[in-house]
Scaffold this active site. Structure first.
Site, PDB file in Angstrom:
ATOM      1  N   TYR A  38       5.083  -4.481  -7.057  1.00 41.68           N
ATOM      2  CA  TYR A  38       6.058  -5.044  -6.995  1.00 41.68           C
ATOM      3  C   TYR A  38       7.260  -4.061  -6.097  1.00 41.68           C
ATOM      4  CZ  TYR A  38       5.092  -6.998 -11.478  1.00 41.68           C
ATOM      5  OH  TYR A  38       4.426  -7.679 -12.596  1.00 41.68           O
ATOM      6  N   HIS A  83      -4.427  -5.836 -13.547  1.00 39.88           N
ATOM      7  CA  HIS A  83      -3.455  -6.897 -12.927  1.00 39.88           C
ATOM      8  C   HIS A  83      -4.095  -7.965 -12.171  1.00 39.88           C
ATOM      9  CE1 HIS A  83       0.593  -6.969 -10.663  1.00 39.88           C
ATOM     10  NE2 HIS A  83       0.276  -8.139 -11.439  1.00 39.88           N
TER      11      HIS A  83
END
Length: 330
Positions: free
Chosen positions: A59, A141
């Site tokens: 992010y 992830h």
């Protein structure tokens, strides 16, 4: 204040509030957010009683984690989940705009690495960016393309980090439910984050992940409950998106039918979208992206809204939800 849920299964040292702040937005997802605006958003989250934030190196190429660090310096009791599987490697100038949806100058590149060494390196880098010496939750992830390696190397590496005390709880975060169910059934994880697969418009997780999570005592964090935007407003607009693409007309029509039924019960579509997963006994929290204090306050109001049980039955009668929803606690 948001109501607190029970401790995560098998890791009683970690508790999550019903609502968590999804911090991809603080990494300038699609739109720039200033440092001041990020700080104000985190302050509003604290005021709303939110004590859980989800971030990742992905992010904003570390920007989200660095901004979360400032929140942690003021609110050390906040539970943080971050992710492993993408290492950040410096690049030489000239720096170009990021090509994965974040409005930033890309001074790093993402390198997918699900090896035990890569996972430890990723965790150590995240701890440094976050300014802490241990983490509440670490999630693998998006291991969609490396399932075997994830099962045999990545998860055992996370288990070792948990055994060493660097992490309180471990798990996997994905945009699908079927593989998450296999992780629940075959590995020693504490929770999973499932994005977009248990919503008012899609309930794939009801058939695989959620029953497995209940059977194995694994908590589920529901993300993407607005399906990227189509369920985020009381009446979905013509340009609504579904899973980050323009919503097909049949799906847009269905969302508007759901909104109409919700309105009959005095419930907004976003509030119903948040409450549906929270009714399921396996779900320990819902994570929503927030980029401003106004969004924080709106999202907190959805969690505190009164949603009658009769709404779910009405949506089933109208053929807008499967009847299996009623057996899940809704």
């Amino acid at each position: 204040m948001t109501q607190r849920r029970a401790p995560l299964p098998r890791r009683p040292g970690v508790q999550l509030t019903r609502l968590g702040l999804g911090a991809a937005t603080l990494g300038n997802l699609y739109t720039p957010v200033s440092d001041e605006a990020a700080d104000l958003t985190c302050a509003a989250a604290a005021e709303a009683g939110i004590e859980y934030v989800d971030t990742a190196p992905h992010y904003g190429l570390g920007l989200s984690e660095r901004r979360v660090a400032r929140w942690l310096s003021r609110e050390p009791g906040v539970v943080v989940s971050t992710k492993v599987g993408r290492l950040l490697e410096p690049v030489d100038p000239p720096y170009l705009p990021d090509d994965e949806g974040f409005a930033i100058e890309a001074r790093f590149r993402r390198v997918r690495d699900y090896s035990a060494t890569g996972i430890r390196r990723s965790l150590e880098s995240s701890l440094e960016r976050l300014g802490i010496d241990r983490l509440g939750i670490v999630l693998l992830h998006d291991p969609d393309d490396v399932e075997e390696q994830a099962m045999t190397e990545s998860i055992p590496a996370l288990v070792r980090l948990r055994d060493e005390g660097l992490v309180d709880a471990i798990g996997v975060g994905m945009n699908q439910s079927a593989m998450l169910a296999r992780f629940v059934e075959r590995t020693d994880i504490d929770l999973v984050m499932c994005a977009g697969r248990f919503t008012l418009l899609e309930q794939a997780a009801l058939g695989d992940l959620l029953p497995a999570a209940l059977e194995h005592g694994v908590g589920v964090v529901a993300a993407g409950v607005f399906n990227s935007g189509i369920l985020a407003e009381p009446r979905p607009p013509d340009d609504a998106t579904y899973d980050y693409f323009p919503a097909p007309k049949p799906l847009l029509d269905k969302a508007r039918r759901v909104a109409a039924v919700c309105a009959d019960f005095g419930v907004s579509l976003p509030a119903a979208a948040v409450h549906l997963p929270l009714q399921h006994p396996a779900v320990v929290s819902v994570v929503l992206g927030m980029r401003s204090p106004d969004e924080v306050r709106a999202d907190a109001s959805y969690v505190s809204a009164e949603v009658p049980d009769e709404l779910w039955a009405a949506l089933v009668r109208e053929g807008l939800l499967p009847d299996t929803v009623l057996g899940s606690g809704a």
